[in-house]
Design an enzyme around this catalytic site. Structure first.
Site, PDB file in Angstrom:
ATOM      1  N   ARG A 188       1.138   5.184  18.259  1.00 13.62           N
ATOM      2  CA  ARG A 188      -0.312   5.301  18.043  1.00 13.62           C
ATOM      3  C   ARG A 188      -1.103   4.663  19.181  1.00 13.62           C
ATOM      4  O   ARG A 188      -2.039   5.254  19.705  1.00 13.62           O
ATOM      5  CB  ARG A 188      -0.682   4.669  16.695  1.00 13.62           C
ATOM      6  CG  ARG A 188      -0.104   5.454  15.532  1.00 13.62           C
ATOM      7  CD  ARG A 188      -0.456   4.836  14.191  1.00 13.62           C
ATOM      8  NE  ARG A 188       0.296   5.505  13.131  1.00 13.62           N
ATOM      9  CZ  ARG A 188      -0.186   5.755  11.920  1.00 13.62           C
ATOM     10  NH1 ARG A 188      -1.398   5.398  11.605  1.00 13.62           N
ATOM     11  NH2 ARG A 188       0.554   6.366  11.021  1.00 13.62           N
ATOM     12  N   ARG A 228       0.176  10.481  13.519  1.00 13.73           N
ATOM     13  CA  ARG A 228       1.230   9.782  12.792  1.00 13.73           C
ATOM     14  C   ARG A 228       2.014   8.959  13.787  1.00 13.73           C
ATOM     15  O   ARG A 228       1.770   9.025  14.980  1.00 13.73           O
ATOM     16  CB  ARG A 228       2.174  10.797  12.126  1.00 13.73           C
ATOM     17  CG  ARG A 228       1.658  11.311  10.799  1.00 13.73           C
ATOM     18  CD  ARG A 228       2.808  11.619   9.853  1.00 13.73           C
ATOM     19  NE  ARG A 228       3.615  10.433   9.578  1.00 13.73           N
ATOM     20  CZ  ARG A 228       4.816  10.472   9.033  1.00 13.73           C
ATOM     21  NH1 ARG A 228       5.365  11.632   8.745  1.00 13.73           N
ATOM     22  NH2 ARG A 228       5.475   9.366   8.807  1.00 13.73           N
ATOM     23  N   CYS A 267      -1.700   8.484  -2.228  1.00 13.34           N
ATOM     24  CA  CYS A 267      -2.146   7.813  -1.009  1.00 13.34           C
ATOM     25  C   CYS A 267      -2.811   8.781  -0.057  1.00 13.34           C
ATOM     26  O   CYS A 267      -3.422   8.401   0.913  1.00 13.34           O
ATOM     27  CB  CYS A 267      -1.001   7.078  -0.333  1.00 13.34           C
ATOM     28  SG  CYS A 267      -0.395   7.794   1.155  1.00 13.34           S
ATOM     29  N   ARG A 300      -8.820   8.208   4.046  1.00 16.11           N
ATOM     30  CA  ARG A 300      -9.707   7.102   3.663  1.00 16.11           C
ATOM     31  C   ARG A 300     -10.446   6.562   4.870  1.00 16.11           C
ATOM     32  O   ARG A 300     -11.658   6.292   4.824  1.00 16.11           O
ATOM     33  CB  ARG A 300      -8.847   5.986   3.033  1.00 16.11           C
ATOM     34  CG  ARG A 300      -9.534   4.644   2.927  1.00 16.11           C
ATOM     35  CD  ARG A 300      -8.555   3.544   2.525  1.00 16.11           C
ATOM     36  NE  ARG A 300      -7.544   3.251   3.528  1.00 16.11           N
ATOM     37  CZ  ARG A 300      -7.742   2.476   4.595  1.00 16.11           C
ATOM     38  NH1 ARG A 300      -8.923   1.925   4.812  1.00 16.11           N
ATOM     39  NH2 ARG A 300      -6.773   2.261   5.447  1.00 16.11           N
ATOM     40  N   ARG A 301      -9.724   6.365   5.977  1.00 13.54           N
ATOM     41  CA  ARG A 301     -10.374   5.848   7.188  1.00 13.54           C
ATOM     42  C   ARG A 301     -11.310   6.885   7.778  1.00 13.54           C
ATOM     43  O   ARG A 301     -12.415   6.546   8.215  1.00 13.54           O
ATOM     44  CB  ARG A 301      -9.312   5.446   8.219  1.00 13.54           C
ATOM     45  CG  ARG A 301      -8.534   4.186   7.840  1.00 13.54           C
ATOM     46  CD  ARG A 301      -7.344   3.954   8.750  1.00 13.54           C
ATOM     47  NE  ARG A 301      -6.706   2.655   8.495  1.00 13.54           N
ATOM     48  CZ  ARG A 301      -5.432   2.390   8.755  1.00 13.54           C
ATOM     49  NH1 ARG A 301      -4.651   3.321   9.274  1.00 13.54           N
ATOM     50  NH2 ARG A 301      -4.932   1.195   8.512  1.00 13.54           N
ATOM     51  N   LYS A 355       0.827  -1.222   0.000  1.00 16.67           N
ATOM     52  CA  LYS A 355       0.000   0.000   0.000  1.00 16.67           C
ATOM     53  C   LYS A 355       0.857   1.266   0.000  1.00 16.67           C
ATOM     54  O   LYS A 355       0.351   2.346  -0.274  1.00 16.67           O
ATOM     55  CB  LYS A 355      -1.006  -0.007   1.158  1.00 16.67           C
ATOM     56  CG  LYS A 355      -0.424   0.150   2.534  1.00 16.67           C
ATOM     57  CD  LYS A 355      -1.561   0.261   3.568  1.00 16.67           C
ATOM     58  CE  LYS A 355      -1.003   0.460   4.963  1.00 16.67           C
ATOM     59  NZ  LYS A 355      -2.059   0.600   5.959  1.00 16.67           N
ATOM     60  N   ASP A 356       2.169   1.143   0.298  1.00 17.76           N
ATOM     61  CA  ASP A 356       3.058   2.306   0.241  1.00 17.76           C
ATOM     62  C   ASP A 356       3.609   2.566  -1.161  1.00 17.76           C
ATOM     63  O   ASP A 356       4.214   3.600  -1.404  1.00 17.76           O
ATOM     64  CB  ASP A 356       4.266   2.116   1.180  1.00 17.76           C
ATOM     65  CG  ASP A 356       3.878   2.104   2.653  1.00 17.76           C
ATOM     66  OD1 ASP A 356       2.802   2.648   2.985  1.00 17.76           O
ATOM     67  OD2 ASP A 356       4.646   1.558   3.462  1.00 17.76           O
TER      68      ASP A 356
END
Length: 324
Positions: free
Chosen positions: A162, A156, A249, A134-135, A81-82
């Site tokens: 997190r 981040r 992204c 997106r989330r 996904k990166d």
């Protein structure tokens, strides 16, 4: 093959090291050669800015690719996904191994699930941390549809940072990828697996990409033994959708291709895509089902066709500034 160790380029984060270590073991098995990890610091690891500001996908990948092109490492492992959706000619994605769980998960205080968070908060509003538009888009849309009061807070940092926001009481919950927590052995901290009907993951989420120089045919062929054709077809369609939406992204795009089996026989692939405003007020969400693509071009077409339908329904206007 010679006994010289193969050099695997990896980011330095705990997660990157864990997933690269797992790939190193597999590559050793198929090549009969030792593999040593070469740690490379990327701009995305050192910058404290939000991902949307520093240019999205490429920030974790560029330094690894430069090391590959300079011949300092033989191959590199990326979280798929990166990876930017355009592939440089000099490099080849030799293998996309079988995908881990693609879902997003919640790590919340007091072992809570998403539907219980707000009700148990003193303010009546659940503060949920995530760095991904997106989330945010999908969580806010879900909350609105279910009468939940939430506030999405941009964060981040690595997994420890997190989850630390939750442990310290600063946030009620954070959203992370299931695959990452599984790979570092921390899936027991998950309090809620978010159904893909609630939050579609990032294109390629849960999958790894093993990349090497395009002219190293022997290594590419050896690495190809780790490739999972179904995972490759699925993530190729997801990334084609992303590319066709002209989204980096930092854009709020979710996509998931899953394979629909009749008994043991995989018959069809379903691709779902979503794009929305971060506040969740507007979402364009569509899906398509068809025969499993047998070629790269067919998988690319699968994603493009769904993107075209999404654009026709107004997806372009939801993505803010287009990255050029």
């Amino acid at each position: 093959m010679s006994e010289n160790p193969l050099k695997l380029g990896t980011r330095r984060s705990k997660l990157a090291m864990a997933q690269s270590g797992q790939v190193a073991d597999a590559v050793s098995r198929v090549t009969g050669r030792p593999v040593e990890l070469v740690e490379i610091t990327t701009y995305g690891d050192t910058s404290r800015e939000h991902l949307a500001q520093i240019g999205g996908t490429g920030v974790f990948v560029a330094a690894l690719r430069e090391a590959l092109l300079r011949g300092e490492v033989d191959f590199a492992v990326h979280s798929l996904k990166d990876l930017p959706t355009t592939q440089p000619d000099e490099l080849v994605l030799a293998a996309i191994p079988r995908r881990e769980d693609p879902r997003d998960v919640l790590v919340a205080r007091d072992g809570l699930k998403i539907n219980d968070l707000a009700a148990s908060s003193p303010t009546g509003v659940a503060r949920i941390g995530t760095g991904a538009p997106r989330r945010m888009a999908q969580l806010n849309a879900y909350a609105r549809a279910h009468g939940l009061e939430i506030e999405t807070v941009p964060i981040r940092g690595n997994v420890d940072t997190r989850i630390g926001y939750v442990r310290s009481g600063e946030l009620d919950a954070v959203v992370l990828a299931a695959a990452g927590l599984n790979r570092i052995g921390r899936s027991d901290e998950v309090t809620d697996f978010l159904s893909v009907d609630t939050v579609l993951p990032a294109p390629g989420q849960g999958a790894l990409a093993i990349e090497c120089a395009a002219d190293d045919a022997a290594l590419a062929a050896a690495l190809a033994e780790l490739d999972d054709p179904f995972t490759r077809a699925a993530v190729t369609a997801e990334r084609s959708l992303l590319a066709a939406l002209e989204a980096g992204c930092s854009a709020p795009v979710g996509a998931l291709a899953d394979l629909l089996a009749d008994g043991q026989i995989v018959k069809e692939m379903r691709l779902r895509g979503v794009v929305g405003t971060p506040d969740g007020t507007t979402l364009v969400q569509l899906s398509t089902t068809g025969p499993v693509p047998q070629t790269h071009d067919a998988a690319m077409a699968f994603g493009r066709e769904l993107a075209t339908e999404m654009l026709a329904q107004g997806a372009a206007g939801l993505m803010g500034e287009r990255a050029h």
